[in-house]
Motif scaffolding. Structure first.
Motif, PDB file in Angstrom:
ATOM      1  N   GLY A 138     -13.346 -15.330  36.388  1.00  0.00           N
ATOM      2  CA  GLY A 138     -14.347 -14.449  35.802  1.00  0.00           C
ATOM      3  C   GLY A 138     -14.953 -15.138  34.594  1.00  0.00           C
ATOM      4  N   ILE A 139     -15.560 -14.348  33.709  1.00  0.00           N
ATOM      5  CA  ILE A 139     -16.096 -14.880  32.455  1.00  0.00           C
ATOM      6  C   ILE A 139     -15.549 -14.030  31.324  1.00  0.00           C
ATOM      7  CG2 ILE A 139     -18.147 -15.270  31.046  1.00  0.00           C
ATOM      8  CD1 ILE A 139     -19.744 -15.714  33.532  1.00  0.00           C
ATOM      9  N   ALA A 140     -15.023 -14.681  30.308  1.00  0.00           N
ATOM     10  CA  ALA A 140     -14.564 -13.968  29.116  1.00  0.00           C
ATOM     11  C   ALA A 140     -14.967 -14.763  27.890  1.00  0.00           C
ATOM     12  CB  ALA A 140     -13.054 -13.758  29.151  1.00  0.00           C
ATOM     13  N   ALA A 141     -14.998 -14.098  26.761  1.00  0.00           N
ATOM     14  CA  ALA A 141     -15.440 -14.746  25.530  1.00  0.00           C
ATOM     15  C   ALA A 141     -14.589 -14.287  24.357  1.00  0.00           C
ATOM     16  CB  ALA A 141     -16.913 -14.420  25.258  1.00  0.00           C
ATOM     17  N   ALA A 142     -14.646 -15.055  23.292  1.00  0.00           N
ATOM     18  CA  ALA A 142     -13.985 -14.677  22.041  1.00  0.00           C
ATOM     19  C   ALA A 142     -14.748 -15.315  20.900  1.00  0.00           C
ATOM     20  CB  ALA A 142     -12.532 -15.141  22.027  1.00  0.00           C
ATOM     21  N   THR A 143     -14.660 -14.701  19.743  1.00  0.00           N
ATOM     22  CA  THR A 143     -15.307 -15.254  18.558  1.00  0.00           C
ATOM     23  C   THR A 143     -14.276 -15.469  17.466  1.00  0.00           C
ATOM     24  OG1 THR A 143     -15.885 -13.023  17.787  1.00  0.00           O
ATOM     25  CG2 THR A 143     -17.554 -14.216  19.027  1.00  0.00           C
ATOM     26  N   VAL A 144     -14.422 -16.586  16.771  1.00  0.00           N
ATOM     27  CA  VAL A 144     -13.564 -16.906  15.637  1.00  0.00           C
ATOM     28  C   VAL A 144     -14.483 -17.131  14.444  1.00  0.00           C
ATOM     29  CG1 VAL A 144     -11.801 -18.445  14.714  1.00  0.00           C
ATOM     30  CG2 VAL A 144     -11.862 -17.970  17.173  1.00  0.00           C
ATOM     31  N   ASN A 145     -14.444 -16.203  13.514  1.00  0.00           N
ATOM     32  CA  ASN A 145     -15.315 -16.258  12.343  1.00  0.00           C
ATOM     33  C   ASN A 145     -14.499 -16.631  11.114  1.00  0.00           C
ATOM     34  OD1 ASN A 145     -17.558 -15.482  13.815  1.00  0.00           O
ATOM     35  ND2 ASN A 145     -17.236 -13.309  13.431  1.00  0.00           N
ATOM     36  N   SER A 153     -13.460  -2.585  18.708  1.00  0.00           N
ATOM     37  CA  SER A 153     -12.760  -1.328  18.947  1.00  0.00           C
ATOM     38  C   SER A 153     -11.852  -1.440  20.166  1.00  0.00           C
ATOM     39  CB  SER A 153     -13.780  -0.203  19.162  1.00  0.00           C
ATOM     40  OG  SER A 153     -13.137   1.002  19.524  1.00  0.00           O
ATOM     41  N   GLY A 154     -10.605  -1.040  19.993  1.00  0.00           N
ATOM     42  CA  GLY A 154      -9.666  -1.086  21.098  1.00  0.00           C
ATOM     43  C   GLY A 154      -9.315  -2.489  21.554  1.00  0.00           C
ATOM     44  N   SER A 155      -9.628  -3.502  20.734  1.00  0.00           N
ATOM     45  CA  SER A 155      -9.395  -4.910  21.085  1.00  0.00           C
ATOM     46  C   SER A 155     -10.085  -5.291  22.392  1.00  0.00           C
ATOM     47  CB  SER A 155      -7.883  -5.209  21.187  1.00  0.00           C
ATOM     48  OG  SER A 155      -7.280  -5.131  19.929  1.00  0.00           O
ATOM     49  N   ARG A 156     -11.247  -4.693  22.644  1.00  0.00           N
ATOM     50  CA  ARG A 156     -11.939  -4.938  23.910  1.00  0.00           C
ATOM     51  C   ARG A 156     -13.077  -5.944  23.785  1.00  0.00           C
ATOM     52  NH1 ARG A 156     -10.847   0.748  24.282  1.00  0.00           N
ATOM     53  NH2 ARG A 156     -12.798   1.191  23.189  1.00  0.00           N
ATOM     54  N   ALA A 157     -13.310  -6.491  22.606  1.00  0.00           N
ATOM     55  CA  ALA A 157     -14.416  -7.436  22.431  1.00  0.00           C
ATOM     56  C   ALA A 157     -14.213  -8.679  23.293  1.00  0.00           C
ATOM     57  CB  ALA A 157     -14.528  -7.841  20.962  1.00  0.00           C
ATOM     58  N   GLY A 158     -15.303  -9.171  23.849  1.00  0.00           N
ATOM     59  CA  GLY A 158     -15.249 -10.437  24.566  1.00  0.00           C
ATOM     60  C   GLY A 158     -15.501 -10.360  26.059  1.00  0.00           C
ATOM     61  N   GLU A 159     -15.708  -9.171  26.607  1.00  0.00           N
ATOM     62  CA  GLU A 159     -15.900  -9.048  28.059  1.00  0.00           C
ATOM     63  C   GLU A 159     -17.345  -9.378  28.458  1.00  0.00           C
ATOM     64  OE1 GLU A 159     -13.744  -8.802  30.335  1.00  0.00           O
ATOM     65  OE2 GLU A 159     -11.998  -8.440  29.070  1.00  0.00           O
ATOM     66  N   LEU A 160     -17.744 -10.588  28.162  1.00  0.00           N
ATOM     67  CA  LEU A 160     -19.106 -11.036  28.457  1.00  0.00           C
ATOM     68  C   LEU A 160     -19.399 -11.013  29.952  1.00  0.00           C
ATOM     69  CD1 LEU A 160     -21.716 -12.324  27.223  1.00  0.00           C
ATOM     70  CD2 LEU A 160     -20.690 -14.545  27.750  1.00  0.00           C
ATOM     71  N   GLY A 161     -18.381 -11.241  30.758  1.00  0.00           N
ATOM     72  CA  GLY A 161     -18.582 -11.289  32.195  1.00  0.00           C
ATOM     73  C   GLY A 161     -19.056  -9.989  32.794  1.00  0.00           C
ATOM     74  N   HIS A 162     -18.817  -8.883  32.092  1.00  0.00           N
ATOM     75  CA  HIS A 162     -19.215  -7.575  32.620  1.00  0.00           C
ATOM     76  C   HIS A 162     -20.485  -7.046  31.954  1.00  0.00           C
ATOM     77  CE1 HIS A 162     -15.691  -7.554  35.070  1.00  0.00           C
ATOM     78  NE2 HIS A 162     -14.952  -7.829  34.015  1.00  0.00           N
ATOM     79  N   PHE A 163     -21.279  -8.005  31.482  1.00  0.00           N
ATOM     80  CA  PHE A 163     -22.620  -7.695  31.005  1.00  0.00           C
ATOM     81  C   PHE A 163     -23.521  -7.583  32.225  1.00  0.00           C
ATOM     82  CE2 PHE A 163     -26.745  -9.503  29.292  1.00  0.00           C
ATOM     83  CZ  PHE A 163     -27.110  -8.352  28.600  1.00  0.00           C
ATOM     84  N   GLY A 164     -24.067  -6.380  32.478  1.00  0.00           N
ATOM     85  CA  GLY A 164     -24.899  -6.160  33.652  1.00  0.00           C
ATOM     86  C   GLY A 164     -26.280  -6.750  33.490  1.00  0.00           C
ATOM     87  N   MET A 165     -26.753  -7.438  34.524  1.00  0.00           N
ATOM     88  CA  MET A 165     -28.041  -8.107  34.442  1.00  0.00           C
ATOM     89  C   MET A 165     -28.894  -7.791  35.658  1.00  0.00           C
ATOM     90  SD  MET A 165     -26.812 -11.834  33.040  1.00  0.00           S
ATOM     91  CE  MET A 165     -28.498 -12.427  33.005  1.00  0.00           C
ATOM     92  N   PRO A 166     -30.197  -7.629  35.451  1.00  0.00           N
ATOM     93  CA  PRO A 166     -31.093  -7.379  36.594  1.00  0.00           C
ATOM     94  C   PRO A 166     -31.166  -8.605  37.494  1.00  0.00           C
ATOM     95  CG  PRO A 166     -32.361  -7.761  34.586  1.00  0.00           C
ATOM     96  CD  PRO A 166     -30.931  -7.654  34.168  1.00  0.00           C
TER      97      PRO A 166
END
Length: 321
Positions: A138-145, A153-166
């Motif tokens: 799949g596709i996943a992401a994370a950011t390190v600042n 929220s809910g430690s759910r950040a990073g689910e880039l793969g489930h970004f819906g696209m036309p």
């Protein structure tokens, strides 16, 4: 001298290693997960592998261990909330492994550990704002600042793969239709190639994988066909790179990273995939975001998760987390 243990538990294999305080991998081992044996068996075998590695490095003293796990992890309590591939629900991994190793254990999601490793000791070393993306099943992401992971929220950040696209027709395993990962992951690239064969396109891939053998086709084969001058493979990787850019563009504009690190199996396509991605990013993202953005493939590849888990454990124990 102090060292740190890092481990990455996957559905098929476990990799673990010993890392020094600078993020250098000193030794590593790989063993089958054998998740069917249950939680206690997996943890016990990981602990034994770790002890063997440490015994071979008597000049080092292990002071903490970190583990990356695929799934939902409560990193504050050290509990694996849900790991479908492992069959784990609410498992106290940090406490149990810590008991067997005799050192503090910190756990987190495997993709976050992979990106943390690249941000602190890999391609993103020295950069303040790192966006990392893994292109695998799949596709996943994370950011390190500035050295700190972002959880959301809910430690759910990073689910880039489930970004819906036309324009994406595929139904995702998550239940939605049009998720980015159905096209731009390693499995998505292979899916596009199989569809091209089924549609009767003239492609060398059809010769390499006739009939039912099309199910064996991988993203690596599409890259191989690209190098052979196959127009279908070139179209697929160009389309994939373009779609990946369109999925990344909002994140780049929102987060404003100074480094984009790309890892996972599909990243091995290299410039075949990333050249059209850069071209599309340049077209659709404002120059003020692109001018300071460096884009690189992960430096440590399969070892990034080990290194990230170990350095995360170092950081957390030093901070008293």
């Amino acid at each position: 001298m102090h060292c740190y243990l890092g481990a990455d538990i996957g559905g098929t294999n476990i990799v673990c290693g010993v890392v020094d305080g600078e993020g250098n991998l000193l030794a590593a081992d790989k063993l089958p997960t054998e998740a069917a044996g249950g939680f206690a068996s997996v943890v016990g075998r990981l602990a034994e592998a770790a002890k063997r590695l440490l015994a071979a490095l008597p000049q080092y003293t292990c002071v903490a261990a970190g583990v990356g796990v695929p799934g939902f992890v409560d990193h504050e309590r050290g509990i694996v909330v849900k790991a479908v591939n492992l069959g784990w629900d609410d498992m106290p991994l940090a406490d149990e492994l810590g008991r067997q190793l005799g050192v503090p254990v910190r756990i987190n999601n495997d993709v976050r550990m992979y990106i943390y490793g690249e941000a602190t000791a890999g391609a993103g070393r020295g950069r303040r704002f790192v966006l990392g993306v893994t292109l695998g099943t799949g596709i996943a992401a994370a950011t390190v600042n500035e050295g700190r992971l972002h959880y959301g929220s809910g430690s759910r950040a990073g689910e880039l793969g489930h970004f819906g696209m036309p324009g994406i027709p595929y139904r995702c395993v998550c239940g939605l239709t049009g998720c980015l990962e159905t096209v731009a992951s390693a499995t998505g690239i292979a899916r596009q190639a199989r569809d091209a064969i089924a549609a009767g396109e003239r492609t060398v891939l059809a010769d390499w994988f006739p009939g039912e053998r099309a199910a064996e086709l991988t993203a690596a084969d599409v890259s191989r066909a690209f190098d052979a001058g196959d127009e279908t493979a070139r179209r697929i990787l160009r389309h994939t790179g373009t779609m990946l850019a369109q999925g990344l563009a909002p994140a780049i504009s929102l987060i404003s990273p100074d480094m984009l690190v790309l890892g996972g199996g599909a990243s091995k396509a290299g410039e075949r995939l990333f050249a059209p991605m850069r071209e599309e990013l340049t077209r659709i993202v404002h120059p003020m975001f692109m001018s300071g953005l460096k884009i690189e493939v992960a430096k440590h590849l399969d070892d990034a998760g080990i290194i990230g888990s170990a350095l995360y454990a170092r950081e957390q124990t030093a901070a008293g987390g």
